[in-house]
Scaffold this motif. Structure first.
Motif, PDB file in Angstrom:
ATOM      1  N   ILE A  25       0.812  -1.222   0.000  1.00 55.08           N
ATOM      2  CA  ILE A  25       0.000   0.000   0.000  1.00 55.08           C
ATOM      3  C   ILE A  25       0.852   1.281   0.000  1.00 55.08           C
ATOM      4  O   ILE A  25       0.486   2.283  -0.608  1.00 55.08           O
ATOM      5  CB  ILE A  25      -1.013  -0.031   1.165  1.00 55.08           C
ATOM      6  N   GLN A  60      -5.342  -5.543  -6.503  1.00 52.20           N
ATOM      7  CA  GLN A  60      -6.535  -4.839  -6.968  1.00 52.20           C
ATOM      8  C   GLN A  60      -6.157  -3.859  -8.083  1.00 52.20           C
ATOM      9  O   GLN A  60      -6.868  -3.721  -9.085  1.00 52.20           O
ATOM     10  CB  GLN A  60      -7.176  -4.093  -5.789  1.00 52.20           C
ATOM     11  N   ARG A  67      -8.199  -4.980 -16.629  1.00 49.46           N
ATOM     12  CA  ARG A  67      -9.575  -4.934 -17.133  1.00 49.46           C
ATOM     13  C   ARG A  67      -9.754  -3.750 -18.086  1.00 49.46           C
ATOM     14  O   ARG A  67     -10.325  -3.861 -19.161  1.00 49.46           O
ATOM     15  CB  ARG A  67     -10.545  -4.837 -15.954  1.00 49.46           C
ATOM     16  N   ASP A  68      -9.188  -2.586 -17.668  1.00 46.28           N
ATOM     17  CA  ASP A  68      -9.322  -1.394 -18.516  1.00 46.28           C
ATOM     18  C   ASP A  68      -8.547  -1.560 -19.826  1.00 46.28           C
ATOM     19  O   ASP A  68      -9.005  -1.146 -20.900  1.00 46.28           O
ATOM     20  CB  ASP A  68      -8.827  -0.150 -17.768  1.00 46.28           C
TER      21      ASP A  68
ATOM     22  N   VAL B 187     -15.099  -2.917  -8.593  1.00 51.31           N
ATOM     23  CA  VAL B 187     -13.791  -2.278  -8.827  1.00 51.31           C
ATOM     24  C   VAL B 187     -13.981  -1.200  -9.900  1.00 51.31           C
ATOM     25  O   VAL B 187     -14.430  -1.497 -11.008  1.00 51.31           O
ATOM     26  CB  VAL B 187     -12.754  -3.318  -9.295  1.00 51.31           C
ATOM     27  N   PRO B 188     -13.660   0.048  -9.584  1.00 47.83           N
ATOM     28  CA  PRO B 188     -13.864   1.119 -10.565  1.00 47.83           C
ATOM     29  C   PRO B 188     -12.793   1.091 -11.663  1.00 47.83           C
ATOM     30  O   PRO B 188     -11.888   0.257 -11.628  1.00 47.83           O
ATOM     31  CB  PRO B 188     -13.745   2.397  -9.723  1.00 47.83           C
ATOM     32  N   THR B 189     -12.897   1.992 -12.606  1.00 44.18           N
ATOM     33  CA  THR B 189     -11.867   2.066 -13.651  1.00 44.18           C
ATOM     34  C   THR B 189     -10.559   2.517 -13.008  1.00 44.18           C
ATOM     35  O   THR B 189     -10.558   3.083 -11.908  1.00 44.18           O
ATOM     36  CB  THR B 189     -12.252   3.091 -14.729  1.00 44.18           C
ATOM     37  N   LEU B 190      -9.485   2.261 -13.697  1.00 44.94           N
ATOM     38  CA  LEU B 190      -8.169   2.591 -13.144  1.00 44.94           C
ATOM     39  C   LEU B 190      -8.080   4.090 -12.831  1.00 44.94           C
ATOM     40  O   LEU B 190      -7.524   4.489 -11.808  1.00 44.94           O
ATOM     41  CB  LEU B 190      -7.077   2.181 -14.142  1.00 44.94           C
ATOM     42  N   ASP B 191      -8.664   4.886 -13.687  1.00 44.82           N
ATOM     43  CA  ASP B 191      -8.621   6.335 -13.468  1.00 44.82           C
ATOM     44  C   ASP B 191      -9.362   6.731 -12.195  1.00 44.82           C
ATOM     45  O   ASP B 191      -8.926   7.594 -11.441  1.00 44.82           O
ATOM     46  CB  ASP B 191      -9.246   7.071 -14.661  1.00 44.82           C
ATOM     47  N   LEU B 193      -9.991   4.833  -9.704  1.00 45.03           N
ATOM     48  CA  LEU B 193      -9.613   4.032  -8.535  1.00 45.03           C
ATOM     49  C   LEU B 193      -8.726   4.794  -7.556  1.00 45.03           C
ATOM     50  O   LEU B 193      -7.738   5.399  -7.953  1.00 45.03           O
ATOM     51  CB  LEU B 193      -8.868   2.765  -9.017  1.00 45.03           C
ATOM     52  N   ASP B 194      -9.109   4.777  -6.296  1.00 40.33           N
ATOM     53  CA  ASP B 194      -8.175   5.182  -5.247  1.00 40.33           C
ATOM     54  C   ASP B 194      -7.539   3.892  -4.768  1.00 40.33           C
ATOM     55  O   ASP B 194      -8.193   3.066  -4.136  1.00 40.33           O
ATOM     56  CB  ASP B 194      -8.937   5.863  -4.099  1.00 40.33           C
ATOM     57  N   PRO B 195      -6.264   3.665  -5.106  1.00 40.56           N
ATOM     58  CA  PRO B 195      -5.677   2.343  -4.854  1.00 40.56           C
ATOM     59  C   PRO B 195      -5.640   1.953  -3.376  1.00 40.56           C
ATOM     60  O   PRO B 195      -5.480   0.778  -3.063  1.00 40.56           O
ATOM     61  CB  PRO B 195      -4.253   2.470  -5.398  1.00 40.56           C
ATOM     62  N   THR B 196      -5.781   2.942  -2.492  1.00 42.38           N
ATOM     63  CA  THR B 196      -5.721   2.579  -1.070  1.00 42.38           C
ATOM     64  C   THR B 196      -7.084   2.117  -0.555  1.00 42.38           C
ATOM     65  O   THR B 196      -7.213   1.721   0.592  1.00 42.38           O
ATOM     66  CB  THR B 196      -5.236   3.765  -0.220  1.00 42.38           C
ATOM     67  N   GLU B 197      -8.094   2.212  -1.405  1.00 42.92           N
ATOM     68  CA  GLU B 197      -9.418   1.751  -0.985  1.00 42.92           C
ATOM     69  C   GLU B 197      -9.672   0.353  -1.523  1.00 42.92           C
ATOM     70  O   GLU B 197      -9.184  -0.003  -2.597  1.00 42.92           O
ATOM     71  CB  GLU B 197     -10.497   2.702  -1.519  1.00 42.92           C
ATOM     72  N   HIS B 199     -12.114  -2.366  -3.102  1.00 40.69           N
ATOM     73  CA  HIS B 199     -13.374  -2.518  -3.832  1.00 40.69           C
ATOM     74  C   HIS B 199     -13.638  -3.962  -4.212  1.00 40.69           C
ATOM     75  O   HIS B 199     -14.538  -4.246  -4.982  1.00 40.69           O
ATOM     76  CB  HIS B 199     -13.347  -1.637  -5.088  1.00 40.69           C
TER      77      HIS B 199
END
Lengths: 106, 659
Positions: A25, A60, A67-68, B187-191, B193-197, B199
């Motif tokens: 992280i 993740q 996926r994108d 899981v949202p799109t990479l853009d 995405l807040d990687p520390t959250e 999903h």
């Protein structure tokens, strides 16, 4: 952008994205940036061979990226993965999703 | 946590779940008549609690069954499916089936049976119409062995909090074999995405003999940071599956898995759930008693005659508080009759549908409180009366229309206090008793010799005779051999009585009168020789002193006296119970005229001592059953007095006369 051309098995012209040894992280923001940039490139090869430590955030992030990239029709492949990366992905049920290559012998 | 400590919560779980089922049923019935979305939520919550409890307390079959129902409700709740009669019917059957499961759980029997398995399949099929294939597959997949399905969905902030699902899954893997299915849908799109959250979510199948607690322990530190469900693996198993078998084993049969459940089922002393307000008032009262005791304590050291009035005041306080305390403690046993009434909306709905009748049910006075024992025993007689009212009392719509009545018949259940009793009325606006049919039947059965000059009251009384049924066609609803005589006997056993009032074409009213409590009775204490007997006040008609010439001896040794134009037998209690030193001459003692079951007798006693409340102690539990005695009580001087069972004594007298 990650180091390009790393590893001999990389297809010619493919951009290679390497991963840090400690892919957790604390370093994930940096990889997030690299992968967002990589979204504009194709083909891309991912190099997970040097990863020693990994957590859920890292996997993740890789899931979101792949996926994108697939949605954009980009080609993404792996140079290879380390044992810790492979084990973590398997444990989280993500090995297939990430299309990981076979587990390297320890 | 050991299995025994879980077993001790079973009873509370059963009680709460049965209440939940009642609530579910009530909400379903309201929904049937067009309710709102909140009803669906309340049904869902009830099902969810039962499922959770069943899984926690080791009833995997029940959890699996409820899971299917919950899935269906979830679809309704989410608006993926609209509620219709089919679903209400299916859910009502689910409620019935769960009640059956709880009955079997309490009896230590196997929970699943053919019906429950069948219904579970139907629920799964209903769910399957609109759900993703994965769910259907999961429901239909046979359970190879014991195990758990864990749904784990971390909240977004869990990773930043230092808790890594990877670590948790590794710990789980140490417990048994895992099949992990990652859920990526959030899981949202990479853009974005807040990687520390986090999903991601996971559905994990854990195989192995692992307790739920062991799994819960893994998630102990993150339970506030994730959505977690731990369910037993859905077992669509043949009846001989290991789980069922283990439960089926009788206590002591040496099957360890079955033992935990069987420990709770026998020796069920029953329990009462008490409102906190009642407990608080008890605590207040005990506080008052302690103050009074402290006040009286002052007199122990030194008694100053000048403070006599203070002593008297203290004693008066003591008497008042003791009385109030007694009433409050009795109040703990009191529960609202609504818990019995609750079953009727469903009963009336099902019956009226079956018979093609239209019935409107009105319930009044559900909050009227009754002794728990009375409450438990009044259910069956009430059910019988309600069934009868719908089956025999209320007419078919066309017949009602022809009689100038509304198509919809009304059935009213009403409970209220009257004097020291609780009255429950079952009123219908149906056809009333068929006087001619009843008289014809009674003549045929030899219950009466002639059909002339019989009062309506007497006609009504005939239907309470054993073996009496006028139903031309015996339906499966009533006329099944359990007659009105059983209803009357049950009510009489509770110290109450049933009366019937009927008007042709207007309807019938059954009135059940019940004592407030069985644990304390108001009685008249009477001396008989060296003994003291308690005569229940409700049975007493009058006390009289008879001159010697008022008593006539009859053949066979009986004695009669004339009372209000009728000859009544005299029961000499000293002869009945063998008391020494009792008075023998009729003019020296007193005759208490008592009544039960419509018969009167005179009890001959030496003298009356006074009226008092008697706390009833069971003679049967402490000694043995004695005919003519309903129990015992302890008097102020510590001696024991027996309480006379008037109905029993009259029956005894009748048998003696016949012999």
């Amino acid at each position: 952008m990650g180091s390009k051309g790393k590893g001999g098995a990389v297809a010619a012209g493919a951009a290679c994205v390497g991963m840090p040894a400690d892919f957790r992280i604390a370093d994930v923001m940096d990889m997030h940036r690299q992968l967002r940039d990589a979204l504009n490139l194709s083909p891309v090869v991912l190099d997970g061979t040097t990863v020693d430590r990994v957590d859920t955030t890292a996997l993740q992030l890789l899931v979101a990226y792949q996926r994108d990239a697939q949605k954009r029709g980009h080609q993404v492949s792996w140079v290879g993965v380390s044992v810790p990366l492979y084990d973590a992905a398997s444990q989280l049920g993500l090995a297939q999703t990430l299309a990981l290559p076979a587990k390297p012998s320890a | 946590m050991s299995t025994i400590s879980v077993a001790q919560f079973h009873k509370v779980f059963f009680e709460e779940s049965l209440e939940g089922l009642d609530a579910m049923e009530a909400a379903l019935l309201a929904l049937d008549e067009g309710g709102d979305a909140e009803l669906v939520h309340s049904i869902f919550r009830a099902a969810h609690s039962i499922k959770g409890g069943a899984a926690t307390f080791g009833f995997p079959e029940m959890a699996a069954f409820t899971h299917e129902a919950e899935s269906l409700l979830d679809q309704v709740r989410d608006g993926r499916r609209s509620i219709d009669k089919t679903i209400v019917e299916l859910m009502l059957r689910t409620v019935d089936c769960l009640r059956g499961m709880f009955d079997r759980a309490q009896a230590g029997q196997p929970l699943a049976d053919a019906d429950s398995e069948n219904l579970k399949q139907q629920l799964a099929a209903a769910v399957g119409h609109d759900v993703p294939a994965a769910t259907v597959k999961a429901a239909a997949k046979p359970a190879a062995s014991n195990g758990w399905i864990i749904q784990f969905r971390p909240h977004a902030g869990m990773l930043a909090g230092g808790n890594d699902p990877l670590r948790l899954l590794r710990e789980l893997a140490a417990l048994g074999q895992l099949v992990v299915e990652a859920q990526l849908d959030r899981v949202p799109t990479l853009d974005a995405l807040d990687p520390t959250e986090c999903h991601l979510g996971w559905r994990i199948e854990l195989t192995g003999a692992v307790s739920r607690d062991a799994i819960a322990a893994v998630f102990e530190w993150v339970e506030d940071e994730c959505d977690l469900s731990i369910e037993p693996r859905v077992a669509v198993a043949p009846p001989s599956a290991p789980v069922v078998e283990a439960v089926a084993a009788p206590a002591g049969a040496g099957v360890t898995a079955g033992v935990t459940r069987n420990t709770t089922s026998s020796n069920d002393a029953g329990s009462v759930r008490v409102g906190i307000d009642k407990i608080d008032s008890l605590i207040d009262l005990v506080g008052e008693l302690v103050i009074t005791q402290a006040m009286l304590d002052q007199f122990r050291e030194e008694f100053d005659p000048a403070r006599l009035s203070m002593l008297q005041e203290g004693l008066a306080h003591l008497a008042r508080h003791t009385r109030t305390l007694q009433e409050s403690v009795m109040g703990i046993r009191m529960l609202p009759i609504g818990s019995v009434f609750n079953r009727f909306p469903r009963l009336v709905r099902d019956l009226s549908q079956k018979l093609g009748k239209q019935v409107k049910l009105e319930m009044v006075g559900e909050h009227t409180e009754l002794d728990k024992t009375v409450l438990e025993k009044i259910g069956d007689p009430l059910v019988h009366l309600v069934r009868n009212a719908i089956d025999h009392g209320l007419e078919m719509p066309e017949k009602r229309r022809a009689a100038g009545k509304s198509d919809v018949g009304t059935l009213r259940l009403e409970a209220f206090h009257r004097g020291g009793s609780i009255v429950v009325e079952i009123v219908d606006d149906g056809a009333g008793l068929n006087r001619e049919a009843i008289i014809a039947k009674a003549l045929q059965k030899g219950l009466i010799k002639s059909g002339d000059d019989i009062s309506d009251e007497a006609v009504g009384d005939l239907i309470f005779q054993p073996g009496f049924s006028t139903a031309a066609v015996t339906t499966d609803l009533s006329g099944r051999g359990v007659g009105m005589d059983v209803v009357r006997r049950n009510v009489v056993d509770l110290g109450g009585n049933v009366a019937i009032k009927s008007r042709a074409g207007m309807g019938t009213t059954f009135t059940i009168t019940l004592p407030l409590t069985l644990a304390i009775i108001d009685g008249l204490s009477a001396a008989v020789g060296d003994e003291c007997y308690i005569v229940p006040l409700v049975s007493i008609v009058e006390s009289i002193q008879l001159p010697a010439d008022a008593v006539r001896s009859v053949t066979g040794g009986g004695e009669l006296f004339r009372f209000r134009g009728e000859y009544l037998p005299i029961v000499r209690l000293h002869q009945q119970f063998g008391c020494a030193n009792a008075r023998q001459n009729i003019e020296d003692g007193l005759v208490i005229v008592v009544e039960a079951d419509g018969s009167q007798v005179g009890l001959y006693v030496d003298e009356l001592i006074g009226q008092q409340q008697a706390v009833v102690k069971s003679l049967e539990a402490n000694y043995r059953r004695v005919e003519g005695i309903s129990g015992a009580t302890i008097l102020a001087d510590g001696s024991v007095a027996l309480i006379i069972d008037i109905a029993g004594l009259i029956r005894l007298q009748g048998r003696r006369k016949a012999a």
